[in-house]
Motif scaffolding. Sequence first.
Motif, PDB file in Angstrom:
ATOM      1  N   VAL A  76      -4.101  47.717 -94.960  1.00  0.00           N
ATOM      2  CA  VAL A  76      -3.039  48.647 -94.558  1.00  0.00           C
ATOM      3  C   VAL A  76      -1.759  47.827 -94.376  1.00  0.00           C
ATOM      4  O   VAL A  76      -1.820  46.710 -93.848  1.00  0.00           O
ATOM      5  N   TYR A  81       5.120  47.886 -91.181  1.00  0.00           N
ATOM      6  CA  TYR A  81       5.482  48.905 -90.199  1.00  0.00           C
ATOM      7  C   TYR A  81       5.824  48.266 -88.855  1.00  0.00           C
ATOM      8  O   TYR A  81       6.751  48.712 -88.169  1.00  0.00           O
ATOM      9  N   SER A 232       7.802  52.824 -97.216  1.00  0.00           N
ATOM     10  CA  SER A 232       7.173  51.977 -96.207  1.00  0.00           C
ATOM     11  C   SER A 232       8.057  50.804 -95.808  1.00  0.00           C
ATOM     12  O   SER A 232       7.774  50.130 -94.819  1.00  0.00           O
ATOM     13  N   LYS A 235       9.724  52.771 -92.784  1.00  0.00           N
ATOM     14  CA  LYS A 235       8.897  53.574 -91.881  1.00  0.00           C
ATOM     15  C   LYS A 235       8.380  52.727 -90.724  1.00  0.00           C
ATOM     16  O   LYS A 235       8.135  51.538 -90.871  1.00  0.00           O
ATOM     17  N   ILE A 239       4.735  56.605 -87.703  1.00  0.00           N
ATOM     18  CA  ILE A 239       4.361  57.231 -88.977  1.00  0.00           C
ATOM     19  C   ILE A 239       2.970  56.783 -89.395  1.00  0.00           C
ATOM     20  O   ILE A 239       2.146  57.578 -89.871  1.00  0.00           O
ATOM     21  N   LEU A 240       2.685  55.498 -89.208  1.00  0.00           N
ATOM     22  CA  LEU A 240       1.356  54.984 -89.544  1.00  0.00           C
ATOM     23  C   LEU A 240       0.296  55.599 -88.640  1.00  0.00           C
ATOM     24  O   LEU A 240      -0.807  55.912 -89.095  1.00  0.00           O
ATOM     25  N   ARG A 242       0.374  58.537 -87.403  1.00  0.00           N
ATOM     26  CA  ARG A 242       0.156  59.901 -87.904  1.00  0.00           C
ATOM     27  C   ARG A 242      -0.793  59.878 -89.095  1.00  0.00           C
ATOM     28  O   ARG A 242      -1.667  60.748 -89.223  1.00  0.00           O
ATOM     29  N   GLN A 243      -0.647  58.905 -89.969  1.00  0.00           N
ATOM     30  CA  GLN A 243      -1.553  58.785 -91.096  1.00  0.00           C
ATOM     31  C   GLN A 243      -2.980  58.510 -90.630  1.00  0.00           C
ATOM     32  O   GLN A 243      -3.943  59.043 -91.196  1.00  0.00           O
ATOM     33  N   GLN A 246      -4.532  61.652 -89.481  1.00  0.00           N
ATOM     34  CA  GLN A 246      -4.907  62.522 -90.595  1.00  0.00           C
ATOM     35  C   GLN A 246      -6.072  61.968 -91.402  1.00  0.00           C
ATOM     36  O   GLN A 246      -6.490  62.580 -92.380  1.00  0.00           O
ATOM     37  N   GLU A 248      -6.244  58.646 -92.758  1.00  0.00           N
ATOM     38  CA  GLU A 248      -5.851  57.680 -93.771  1.00  0.00           C
ATOM     39  C   GLU A 248      -5.546  56.340 -93.093  1.00  0.00           C
ATOM     40  O   GLU A 248      -4.502  56.219 -92.437  1.00  0.00           O
ATOM     41  N   ASN A 250      -9.782  56.269 -93.704  1.00  0.00           N
ATOM     42  CA  ASN A 250     -10.818  57.087 -93.097  1.00  0.00           C
ATOM     43  C   ASN A 250     -11.847  56.212 -92.380  1.00  0.00           C
ATOM     44  O   ASN A 250     -13.027  56.240 -92.694  1.00  0.00           O
ATOM     45  N   SER A 255      -8.432  52.335 -87.475  1.00  0.00           N
ATOM     46  CA  SER A 255      -7.457  53.216 -86.815  1.00  0.00           C
ATOM     47  C   SER A 255      -7.294  52.842 -85.349  1.00  0.00           C
ATOM     48  O   SER A 255      -6.170  52.806 -84.831  1.00  0.00           O
TER      49      SER A 255
END
Length: 288
Positions: A76, A81, A232, A235, A239-240, A242-243, A246, A248, A250, A255
């Motif tokens: 990632v 970021y 990116s 960003k 924002i990361l 939020r991904q 969602q 991303e 997975n 995360s």
Amino acid sequence: MSMSKTRRNRASNLWTLIGAAAILVYSLGPFIWLFIASITPELKADFLRPQTYDRQITYFPSNPTIQNYFDLFQNVPFATYLRNSTIISTGNMLLSLTVACLGAYAFVRFRFAGRNSLLVSMLVAYTIPSVVLLVPLLVIFRSYGLNNTHLGMILAESTASAPFVLLLMINYFSTLPREIEEAAQVDGCGRLKILWRIVLPLSLPGLVAGGLLAFIMSWNNFLFAFLLTSTSEVKTLPILMRQFAQGEPNVWGVSAAGAMLSALPVAIIFVVFQRMLMNGLAAGAVKG
């Protein structure tokens, strides 16, 4: 009589301790869960499955690992970021402090036409929701080529933090004695030199409080970063996050590791400057 009073005091202290412990556990619970999830090994199939909600919950992993943190930087663009958040938050902090100190000193030490109206306008600007400014900012930034740039993000973030820091510094500067500045004027010091050499060193707790709050406000702001950036390269960490929310990527561990590292800088800053932050906010609230 005294024994009964002592027992009541002990009981009161016990309930206070229990209440404080409950609040502490409630506050730290999510962070503890994030830390445990961040050191829990990922199943290899997690990278291939569409979702991982059937994963069994464990209170502590049997084989803790920090591999998730390595995967966070390898798989990632977390470092990019993180860099963007640091640049924008630091720039916003410096800009907000510069504008606030100059403006606050002028409001406190000078009497000029329209002073009260300007103070009211600053208060109104602070109360305006950031979402109201989005359309004007988008139009202005598009005209000057500031969309998707660090400078544009710094200017946008300062619209929310600068009025607050200005009001804080006005209250803090109002508590400083005029006699020191008058003595410096007798020695030939100008206003800017007095501000730099005398007022700002005496206002260090207020500067720390205002600067940290501006930094934290920018670090955690999602709205401007979501609408004013498109790549990116600009960003920020919200924002990361939020991904991650969602799905991303997975994977739970990566995360959670990202969430831990995103919250860590602010937590460290608060712990290191906690005393100065509290003193600055308390001193700034003494006089308006």
